[in-house]
Design a protein around this motif. Structure first.
Motif, PDB file in Angstrom:
ATOM      1  N   ARG A   1     -66.982  13.373  46.412  1.00 52.97           N
ATOM      2  CA  ARG A   1     -67.600  14.642  46.837  1.00 52.97           C
ATOM      3  C   ARG A   1     -67.880  15.547  45.644  1.00 52.97           C
ATOM      4  O   ARG A   1     -68.900  16.264  45.626  1.00 52.97           O
ATOM      5  N   MET A   2     -67.017  15.519  44.649  1.00 54.80           N
ATOM      6  CA  MET A   2     -67.252  16.310  43.439  1.00 54.80           C
ATOM      7  C   MET A   2     -68.477  15.797  42.688  1.00 54.80           C
ATOM      8  O   MET A   2     -69.290  16.589  42.194  1.00 54.80           O
ATOM      9  N   LEU A   3     -68.628  14.471  42.616  1.00 53.52           N
ATOM     10  CA  LEU A   3     -69.791  13.893  41.939  1.00 53.52           C
ATOM     11  C   LEU A   3     -71.073  14.189  42.710  1.00 53.52           C
ATOM     12  O   LEU A   3     -72.118  14.468  42.121  1.00 53.52           O
ATOM     13  N   GLU A   4     -70.990  14.164  44.042  1.00 49.07           N
ATOM     14  CA  GLU A   4     -72.163  14.498  44.869  1.00 49.07           C
ATOM     15  C   GLU A   4     -72.580  15.951  44.666  1.00 49.07           C
ATOM     16  O   GLU A   4     -73.766  16.293  44.763  1.00 49.07           O
ATOM     17  N   ALA A   5     -71.599  16.795  44.400  1.00 49.93           N
ATOM     18  CA  ALA A   5     -71.882  18.220  44.165  1.00 49.93           C
ATOM     19  C   ALA A   5     -72.306  18.487  42.720  1.00 49.93           C
ATOM     20  O   ALA A   5     -72.377  19.646  42.293  1.00 49.93           O
ATOM     21  N   LYS A   6     -72.578  17.414  41.957  1.00 49.25           N
ATOM     22  CA  LYS A   6     -73.073  17.504  40.582  1.00 49.25           C
ATOM     23  C   LYS A   6     -72.020  18.044  39.600  1.00 49.25           C
ATOM     24  O   LYS A   6     -72.380  18.605  38.557  1.00 49.25           O
ATOM     25  N   GLU A   7     -70.746  17.864  39.925  1.00 52.55           N
ATOM     26  CA  GLU A   7     -69.706  18.224  38.970  1.00 52.55           C
ATOM     27  C   GLU A   7     -69.726  17.216  37.833  1.00 52.55           C
ATOM     28  O   GLU A   7     -69.784  16.014  38.052  1.00 52.55           O
ATOM     29  N   GLU A   8     -69.701  17.697  36.596  1.00 49.20           N
ATOM     30  CA  GLU A   8     -69.765  16.820  35.441  1.00 49.20           C
ATOM     31  C   GLU A   8     -68.481  15.996  35.319  1.00 49.20           C
ATOM     32  O   GLU A   8     -67.379  16.566  35.299  1.00 49.20           O
ATOM     33  N   PRO A   9     -68.571  14.650  35.239  1.00 48.68           N
ATOM     34  CA  PRO A   9     -67.368  13.809  35.117  1.00 48.68           C
ATOM     35  C   PRO A   9     -66.477  14.204  33.951  1.00 48.68           C
ATOM     36  O   PRO A   9     -65.253  14.179  34.065  1.00 48.68           O
ATOM     37  N   ILE A  10     -67.091  14.579  32.819  1.00 49.32           N
ATOM     38  CA  ILE A  10     -66.274  14.921  31.650  1.00 49.32           C
ATOM     39  C   ILE A  10     -65.458  16.192  31.884  1.00 49.32           C
ATOM     40  O   ILE A  10     -64.330  16.335  31.370  1.00 49.32           O
ATOM     41  N   ARG A  11     -65.973  17.127  32.703  1.00 47.94           N
ATOM     42  CA  ARG A  11     -65.204  18.324  33.046  1.00 47.94           C
ATOM     43  C   ARG A  11     -64.027  17.960  33.947  1.00 47.94           C
ATOM     44  O   ARG A  11     -62.934  18.541  33.828  1.00 47.94           O
ATOM     45  N   ILE A  12     -64.237  17.010  34.840  1.00 47.41           N
ATOM     46  CA  ILE A  12     -63.148  16.561  35.712  1.00 47.41           C
ATOM     47  C   ILE A  12     -62.055  15.902  34.875  1.00 47.41           C
ATOM     48  O   ILE A  12     -60.864  16.175  35.064  1.00 47.41           O
ATOM     49  N   VAL A  13     -62.467  15.039  33.929  1.00 51.65           N
ATOM     50  CA  VAL A  13     -61.491  14.357  33.070  1.00 51.65           C
ATOM     51  C   VAL A  13     -60.746  15.370  32.206  1.00 51.65           C
ATOM     52  O   VAL A  13     -59.527  15.264  32.017  1.00 51.65           O
ATOM     53  N   TYR A  14     -61.461  16.358  31.696  1.00 52.70           N
ATOM     54  CA  TYR A  14     -60.831  17.396  30.866  1.00 52.70           C
ATOM     55  C   TYR A  14     -59.764  18.143  31.665  1.00 52.70           C
ATOM     56  O   TYR A  14     -58.640  18.356  31.186  1.00 52.70           O
ATOM     57  N   THR A  15     -60.101  18.536  32.893  1.00 54.95           N
ATOM     58  CA  THR A  15     -59.145  19.267  33.731  1.00 54.95           C
ATOM     59  C   THR A  15     -57.983  18.377  34.135  1.00 54.95           C
ATOM     60  O   THR A  15     -56.823  18.826  34.159  1.00 54.95           O
ATOM     61  N   LEU A  16     -58.275  17.107  34.427  1.00 56.83           N
ATOM     62  CA  LEU A  16     -57.218  16.161  34.770  1.00 56.83           C
ATOM     63  C   LEU A  16     -56.276  15.950  33.585  1.00 56.83           C
ATOM     64  O   LEU A  16     -55.045  15.884  33.744  1.00 56.83           O
ATOM     65  N   SER A  17     -56.848  15.865  32.383  1.00 64.80           N
ATOM     66  CA  SER A  17     -56.031  15.717  31.165  1.00 64.80           C
ATOM     67  C   SER A  17     -55.107  16.905  30.987  1.00 64.80           C
ATOM     68  O   SER A  17     -53.912  16.751  30.692  1.00 64.80           O
ATOM     69  N   ASN A  18     -55.646  18.112  31.161  1.00 62.56           N
ATOM     70  CA  ASN A  18     -54.823  19.314  31.038  1.00 62.56           C
ATOM     71  C   ASN A  18     -53.689  19.319  32.051  1.00 62.56           C
ATOM     72  O   ASN A  18     -52.568  19.758  31.767  1.00 62.56           O
ATOM     73  N   ASN A  19     -53.987  18.810  33.249  1.00 56.95           N
ATOM     74  CA  ASN A  19     -52.967  18.737  34.287  1.00 56.95           C
ATOM     75  C   ASN A  19     -51.803  17.841  33.858  1.00 56.95           C
ATOM     76  O   ASN A  19     -50.630  18.208  34.001  1.00 56.95           O
ATOM     77  N   TYR A  20     -52.128  16.673  33.297  1.00 54.65           N
ATOM     78  CA  TYR A  20     -51.073  15.757  32.879  1.00 54.65           C
ATOM     79  C   TYR A  20     -50.361  16.248  31.623  1.00 54.65           C
ATOM     80  O   TYR A  20     -49.167  15.990  31.433  1.00 54.65           O
ATOM     81  N   ILE A  21     -51.080  16.965  30.755  1.00 52.22           N
ATOM     82  CA  ILE A  21     -50.422  17.589  29.600  1.00 52.22           C
ATOM     83  C   ILE A  21     -49.371  18.590  30.087  1.00 52.22           C
ATOM     84  O   ILE A  21     -48.235  18.611  29.610  1.00 52.22           O
ATOM     85  N   ASP A  22     -49.769  19.425  31.053  1.00 55.02           N
ATOM     86  CA  ASP A  22     -48.829  20.406  31.592  1.00 55.02           C
ATOM     87  C   ASP A  22     -47.655  19.729  32.304  1.00 55.02           C
ATOM     88  O   ASP A  22     -46.506  20.178  32.197  1.00 55.02           O
ATOM     89  N   MET A  23     -47.939  18.667  33.043  1.00 58.10           N
ATOM     90  CA  MET A  23     -46.872  17.935  33.718  1.00 58.10           C
ATOM     91  C   MET A  23     -45.883  17.360  32.707  1.00 58.10           C
ATOM     92  O   MET A  23     -44.663  17.372  32.926  1.00 58.10           O
ATOM     93  N   TYR A  24     -46.403  16.852  31.592  1.00 53.90           N
ATOM     94  CA  TYR A  24     -45.533  16.297  30.554  1.00 53.90           C
ATOM     95  C   TYR A  24     -44.682  17.394  29.916  1.00 53.90           C
ATOM     96  O   TYR A  24     -43.497  17.199  29.634  1.00 53.90           O
ATOM     97  N   ARG A  25     -45.280  18.580  29.672  1.00 55.69           N
ATOM     98  CA  ARG A  25     -44.519  19.690  29.115  1.00 55.69           C
ATOM     99  C   ARG A  25     -43.376  20.100  30.053  1.00 55.69           C
ATOM    100  O   ARG A  25     -42.252  20.368  29.616  1.00 55.69           O
ATOM    101  N   VAL A  26     -43.703  20.202  31.344  1.00 57.16           N
ATOM    102  CA  VAL A  26     -42.682  20.580  32.313  1.00 57.16           C
ATOM    103  C   VAL A  26     -41.563  19.547  32.340  1.00 57.16           C
ATOM    104  O   VAL A  26     -40.380  19.889  32.361  1.00 57.16           O
ATOM    105  N   ARG A  27     -41.934  18.246  32.331  1.00 54.26           N
ATOM    106  CA  ARG A  27     -40.923  17.201  32.337  1.00 54.26           C
ATOM    107  C   ARG A  27     -40.043  17.286  31.083  1.00 54.26           C
ATOM    108  O   ARG A  27     -38.808  17.165  31.157  1.00 54.26           O
ATOM    109  N   ALA A  28     -40.654  17.494  29.926  1.00 48.94           N
ATOM    110  CA  ALA A  28     -39.887  17.601  28.684  1.00 48.94           C
ATOM    111  C   ALA A  28     -38.936  18.789  28.736  1.00 48.94           C
ATOM    112  O   ALA A  28     -37.799  18.710  28.261  1.00 48.94           O
ATOM    113  N   ALA A  29     -39.399  19.907  29.331  1.00 46.75           N
ATOM    114  CA  ALA A  29     -38.541  21.080  29.458  1.00 46.75           C
ATOM    115  C   ALA A  29     -37.348  20.793  30.354  1.00 46.75           C
ATOM    116  O   ALA A  29     -36.205  21.156  30.025  1.00 46.75           O
TER     117      ALA A  29
END
Length: 404
Positions: free
Chosen positions: A290-318
């Protein structure tokens, strides 16, 4: 005379209190604009407005403003002078001579003048002082003098506010939270011919706003932070008017909000990760499609997903270091006002091992690099990334860390 909040100013206007000076500023620029118009409507005489209502821009000279403010009204009880975005900080700020004239004007205001300094666009708080030509001057004496001038320009805004508080009313319009916005939403929806419950008004705010921490306390010893939803007033009004036009004459429900108000990219990515974590893989792919159908750029999705996992890793390390997620000493501008975000990230990381988080993050970074360096279809690479993350999360015992 007082420094007021928005509610106190409204009550004063209703009770007929009039100050010779009003200073309206703050982060909520749209509210500054609206309240300025309310003051003009309240105080400006209906007759001879060409003489009794004068507006000046940021480049107007203080002598011109003072002449207008100190002259008598024309066949009226009072006159209104509005000065918009008058620069008291930054490279275009008035000099010390002009500032002294401004203070002299404030000392000599009469009861027959209402002088309004409004800041609907300019921000004196964050205005930059000086420019590159000043900083690169060669003459040492000139450098010293210009540095003193820059400091004076920074201080003039603070001095002006203190002076204004003694003469009239000063109002700082901050972005409002759900406590102030929900009643406004209910009122505006009703005025537009529809209805909405408090529950759905909050759902509406959750969709368009952002969460911040606010400190509440009964006394100096008992303080705690709670999370509130904040949203800019202009966005609230425009989105309410849009959804009311769609639902005219009937009650706005949750499905209307889902249909008319788009979710943020961050919110959609949270939903993808949630779906993967509960093994609802079809939902994760459905959100992606649905995001791709709405013309959301794949690279923006990957960037946001990456930030999510970076934050998850920081929380886990804490957590593994014996800290609470809110004690993470990283990027305070992003985290200090938003424990909700940290709680959401901590929830998403539950059941995943540290190794799994590392592998998911590596997969995100690898996909990001491929999108930037290869001719492969970005949408296909995104779908492959989701498949990799699913395989990673299924590859180890997810209960190993319990409620991390």
């Amino acid at each position: 005379m007082p420094k007021l909040d928005a509610k106190e100013l409204k009550e004063n206007l209703k009770s007929g209190v009039i100050y010779p000076l009003y200073v309206l500023y703050g982060e909520e620029k749209f509210a500054v604009k609206l309240r300025t118009q309310e003051l003009i409507k309240k105080f400006a005489p209906e007759n001879f407005t060409e003489f009794n209502l004068m507006e000046f821009s940021s480049d107007s000279g203080i002598d011109t403003i003072a002449d207008a403010a100190l002259s008598l009204p024309f066949f009226a009880d009072r006159k209104v002078i509005v000065v918009n975005d008058y620069p008291l900080s930054g490279k275009d700020a008035i000099n010390e001579t002009e500032y002294r004239k401004l203070e002299e004007l404030l000392d000599n205001l009469s009861d027959m003048t209402v002088l309004i300094f409004a800041y609907p666009t300019f921000d004196n708080v964050s205005g930059k002082s000086g420019d590159s030509s000043e900083e690169n001057a060669n003459d040492e004496d000139n450098d010293k003098q210009k540095e003193e001038n820059k400091k004076a320009k920074k201080n003039n805004w603070t001095k002006f506010l203190k002076k204004a508080e003694k003469v009239g009313a000063v109002v700082n319009y901050e972005v409002q939270n759900e406590d102030e916005l929900i009643p406004m939403i209910l009122s505006r929806v009703k005025a537009n011919g529809s209805e909405i419950s408090k529950y759905n008004a909050k759902k509406f705010l959750e969709r368009i706003g952002n969460r911040r921490n606010v400190e509440v306390s009964k006394d100096s010893r008992n303080k705690k932070k709670i999370t509130k939803i904040f949203a800019p007033l202009k966005l609230v009004y425009s989105e309410i008017d849009k959804i009311c036009a769609f639902c005219y004459g009937r009650e706005i429900n949750e499905s209307d909000i889902d249909l008319m108000i788009a979710k943020s990219l961050d919110e959609k990515v949270y939903e993808i990760v949630d779906a993967i974590n509960i093994n609802n893989y079809s939902k994760a792919f459905d959100i992606i499609f649905r995001m791709l159908e709405a013309k959301e750029e794949p690279i923006r999705i990957v960037y946001t997903l990456s930030n999510n996992y970076i934050d998850m890793y920081r929380v886990r390390a804490a957590i593994e270091s014996g800290l609470k997620p809110t004690e993470i000493d990283y990027d305070p501008k992003s985290y200090s006002k938003n424990t909700w975000r940290l709680d959401k990230i901590a929830k998403n990381s539950r059941g995943l091992t540290t190794d799994q988080l590392r592998l998911c993050l590596s997969a995100c970074l690898e996909t990001d690099a491929l999108m930037k360096s290869s001719r492969a279809d970005s949408a296909v690479l995104l779908e492959q990334l989701i498949a990799k993350i699913i395989m990673i999360t299924k590859g180890e015992n997810r209960s190993r860390y319990g409620k991390a």
